[in-house]
Write an enzyme that holds these catalytic residues in place. Structure first.
Site, PDB file in Angstrom:
ATOM      1  N   ARG A   1      54.874  54.539  18.006  1.00  0.00           N
ATOM      2  CA  ARG A   1      53.690  53.698  17.933  1.00  0.00           C
ATOM      3  C   ARG A   1      54.015  52.294  17.396  1.00  0.00           C
ATOM      4  O   ARG A   1      53.220  51.312  17.621  1.00  0.00           O
ATOM      5  CB  ARG A   1      52.465  54.248  17.211  1.00  0.00           C
ATOM      6  CG  ARG A   1      51.882  55.464  18.138  1.00  0.00           C
ATOM      7  CD  ARG A   1      50.615  56.149  17.359  1.00  0.00           C
ATOM      8  NE  ARG A   1      49.534  55.364  17.278  1.00  0.00           N
ATOM      9  CZ  ARG A   1      48.530  55.329  18.288  1.00  0.00           C
ATOM     10  NH1 ARG A   1      48.416  56.238  19.328  1.00  0.00           N
ATOM     11  NH2 ARG A   1      47.736  54.424  18.082  1.00  0.00           N
TER      12      ARG A   1
ATOM     13  N   ASP B   1      64.957  75.936  17.655  1.00  0.00           N
ATOM     14  CA  ASP B   1      64.563  76.434  16.163  1.00  0.00           C
ATOM     15  C   ASP B   1      65.814  76.171  15.405  1.00  0.00           C
ATOM     16  O   ASP B   1      66.955  76.634  15.546  1.00  0.00           O
ATOM     17  CB  ASP B   1      64.362  77.799  16.349  1.00  0.00           C
ATOM     18  CG  ASP B   1      63.902  78.693  14.712  1.00  0.00           C
ATOM     19  OD1 ASP B   1      64.586  78.089  13.898  1.00  0.00           O
ATOM     20  OD2 ASP B   1      63.270  79.674  14.829  1.00  0.00           O
ATOM     21  N   HIS B   2      65.909  75.261  14.599  1.00  0.00           N
ATOM     22  CA  HIS B   2      67.006  74.596  13.831  1.00  0.00           C
ATOM     23  C   HIS B   2      67.859  75.883  12.883  1.00  0.00           C
ATOM     24  O   HIS B   2      68.937  75.619  12.865  1.00  0.00           O
ATOM     25  CB  HIS B   2      66.783  73.564  12.805  1.00  0.00           C
ATOM     26  CG  HIS B   2      65.998  73.887  11.603  1.00  0.00           C
ATOM     27  ND1 HIS B   2      64.580  74.042  11.662  1.00  0.00           N
ATOM     28  CD2 HIS B   2      66.563  74.181  10.616  1.00  0.00           C
ATOM     29  CE1 HIS B   2      64.443  74.140  10.222  1.00  0.00           C
ATOM     30  NE2 HIS B   2      65.606  74.186   9.678  1.00  0.00           N
TER      31      HIS B   2
ATOM     32  N   HIS C   1      61.555  81.614  12.461  1.00  0.00           N
ATOM     33  CA  HIS C   1      62.865  81.686  11.981  1.00  0.00           C
ATOM     34  C   HIS C   1      63.336  83.018  11.531  1.00  0.00           C
ATOM     35  O   HIS C   1      64.264  83.725  11.760  1.00  0.00           O
ATOM     36  CB  HIS C   1      62.736  80.717  10.334  1.00  0.00           C
ATOM     37  CG  HIS C   1      62.512  79.162  10.717  1.00  0.00           C
ATOM     38  ND1 HIS C   1      63.033  78.604  11.912  1.00  0.00           N
ATOM     39  CD2 HIS C   1      62.141  78.316   9.907  1.00  0.00           C
ATOM     40  CE1 HIS C   1      62.577  77.291  11.747  1.00  0.00           C
ATOM     41  NE2 HIS C   1      62.192  77.080  10.578  1.00  0.00           N
TER      42      HIS C   1
END
Length: 507
Positions: free
Chosen positions: A61, A196-197, A259
């Site tokens: 934005r 999912d890191h 996680h």
């Protein structure tokens, strides 16, 4: 003359070809992009892992313009990159960065993105794949997906389009199903990368190698030898400035549902026939289906929630959860969760899996501890055998990635005195280099279309199905979460979940 040593942990990142790519980051001025995505992209450029034709478009934005966003990205990389940026590499990367200012609920924003992407493709002179990374608030996922579809960006004629969706993917089972349907109304499943890191971390990926490439472990990886498993994600920080999100989510939604369940599936899955994405994900889904969701009356016996009060962390006095800025008065949101689960299949029947996650604990630590059953007879008796303990295999995910195995050994001397000792493998010591950040691996995999480390629709819904009954039970419970002191190991009440004389590992 000294030679430059190759980073052994970057092998595999740079050698496989990647098609020309335009990466579009929605929410490009947000915290995720600033702290993780932009530094990861720089480090990929530093390693030579980006395709020859690579462009990046930031969308947010703020009224920044191309040069303003380049300044913003450069500052983020300078501050958060895991290595000090090389000025020439950074300059070359930022030259390929463009910016679109606009709201994600405004259709014209996506039209301008489409025009700019087409312009960049024409300038490159080759068909360019497009990746749309939704690094936005969860409430903007559906508008963004609809905007991409409306602008014709989901089905390019000459190339491929992929969309990356950050967690949380829904806030319960019904919302996850609705979001999945909204995404699949626009994109095909093969185009969707639910990230999912944790799955990008080296120790997590190494779990498959540890299990399936070492003959010493797999014969023990079952109910006959494993007593119990503890999976812990402990943080010493509080909620910081995230009260707007966290107070509506809590520890179970924020960490455990995604996680910790991902770690559990990799730990428990059967050997896949190959590492092809769907072969691995099929086995993970089987694990989730083998975990029976609890009935409402069972929740109290298999789940504990807690909330931190004021205390001391790293020598500093910290406020309690209810005193954090932005938290609702009298909030019952849990900052700690502990859950006992059973994987009801042939391999794991009867083995308890303990999952716990919490904020304002004694220290930061994410680990998986596999405790083997004790030996059936200990010949060494008396006080000299007090140090005997079951063998444990501990996989440390963070902060220090590695693996340790505890053994019982004799203390040097004339007496037969025994105590546990550790055999350790640490990534930093073995490879003399830093591991790539998780997002580096996952961004490269997205550009390649390699989905092994990303979650599939049925996997997301199966995970929510396990924890949905717990969320409903807590929503109807007027009692507040159990209090625990900041800087401790969590609420003492969590000990009641443990079986067979087990105890929680110290955080």
């Amino acid at each position: 003359m000294a030679t430059v040593q190759e980073n052994p942990l970057s092998v595999g990142l740079e050698h496989l070809p990647i098609d020309p790519t335009t990466l579009v980051i929605f929410g490009a001025t947000g915290d995720l992009a600033r702290r993780k995505l932009l530094p990861a992209i720089y480090n990929l450029a530093h390693e030579g892992s980006l395709p020859a034709h690579f462009e990046m478009i930031g969308v947010a934005r703020r009224e920044l313009g191309d040069d303003g966003f380049r300044d913003y990205a450069g500052e983020a990389i300078e501050r958060f990159s895991r290595r000090a940026p090389d000025a020439e590499v950074l300059r070359a990367l930022l030259e390929r960065v463009r910016y679109v200012s606009g709201s994600l609920d405004d259709a014209t924003t996506y039209g301008r993105v489409a025009e700019l992407a087409a312009e960049l493709e024409a300038g490159a002179g080759v068909a360019t794949n497009r990746i749309f990374y939704l690094a936005t608030a969860p409430g903007l996922f559906e508008p963004a997906i609809g905007g991409l579809g409306g602008a014709g960006l989901a089905r390019p004629e000459r190339s491929q389009a992929r969309v990356v969706v950050e967690k949380p993917f829904g806030h319960d089972l019904d919302s996850a199903r609705a979001l999945n349907q909204a995404v699949l109304d626009v994109f095909e499943e093969r185009q969707v990368f639910r990230i999912d890191h944790y799955l990008g971390k080296e120790t997590v990926q190494n779990m498959l190698v540890l299990r399936f490439a070492n003959g010493i472990f797999e014969p023990l990886w079952n109910r006959s030898y494993v007593d119990h498993v503890q999976i812990t994600a402990a943080e010493d920080i509080g909620i910081g400035s995230r009260a707007g999100y966290y107070d509506n989510a809590g520890a179970l939604r924020d960490i455990a549902q995604n996680h910790l369940l991902q770690l559990l599936t990799l730990l428990c899955m059967e050997p896949p026939v190959s590492l092809a994405p769907d072969e691995v994900r099929n086995e993970k889904v089987k694990v989730l289906h083998a975990i029976r969701p609890p009935h409402p009356e069972e929740v109290a016996d298999m789940a504990v929630r807690g909330q931190y009060h004021g205390g001391t962390v790293a020598g500093e006095e910290v406020p309690g959860y209810l005193e954090e800025e932005g938290v609702r008065a009298g909030s019952h949101t849990e900052s700690y969760v502990a859950v006992k689960l059973f994987v009801e299949n042939w391999r794991w029947a009867g083995v308890p899996f303990y999952l716990r996650a919490g904020k304002r604990l004694a220290r930061q630590s994410t680990e998986i501890a596999v405790t083997l059953k004790p030996v059936p007879h200990l010949a060494f008796q008396g006080p000299d055998a007090a140090g005997a303990a079951p063998n444990q295999l501990v996989l440390s995910v963070q902060p220090n990635e590695g693996v340790s195995l505890s053994l019982v050994a004799k203390v040097p001397g004339a007496r037969i005195q025994i105590r546990p000792v550790n055999m350790e493998f640490l990534y930093g010591a073995s490879f003399l280099s830093q591991s790539p950040e998780a997002y580096e691996r996952l961004i490269v995999d997205t550009m390649r279309g390699q989905a092994t480390l990303f979650t599939r629709r049925d996997e997301v819904e199966a995970a929510w199905a396990i924890f949905d009954p717990i969320l409903r039970a807590w929503a109807g419970d007027a009692a507040p979460p159990t209090a625990y002191r900041a800087g401790s190991d969590g609420p003492e009440d969590a000990a009641r979940l443990l079986e067979r004389g087990a105890s929680w590992r110290r955080v």
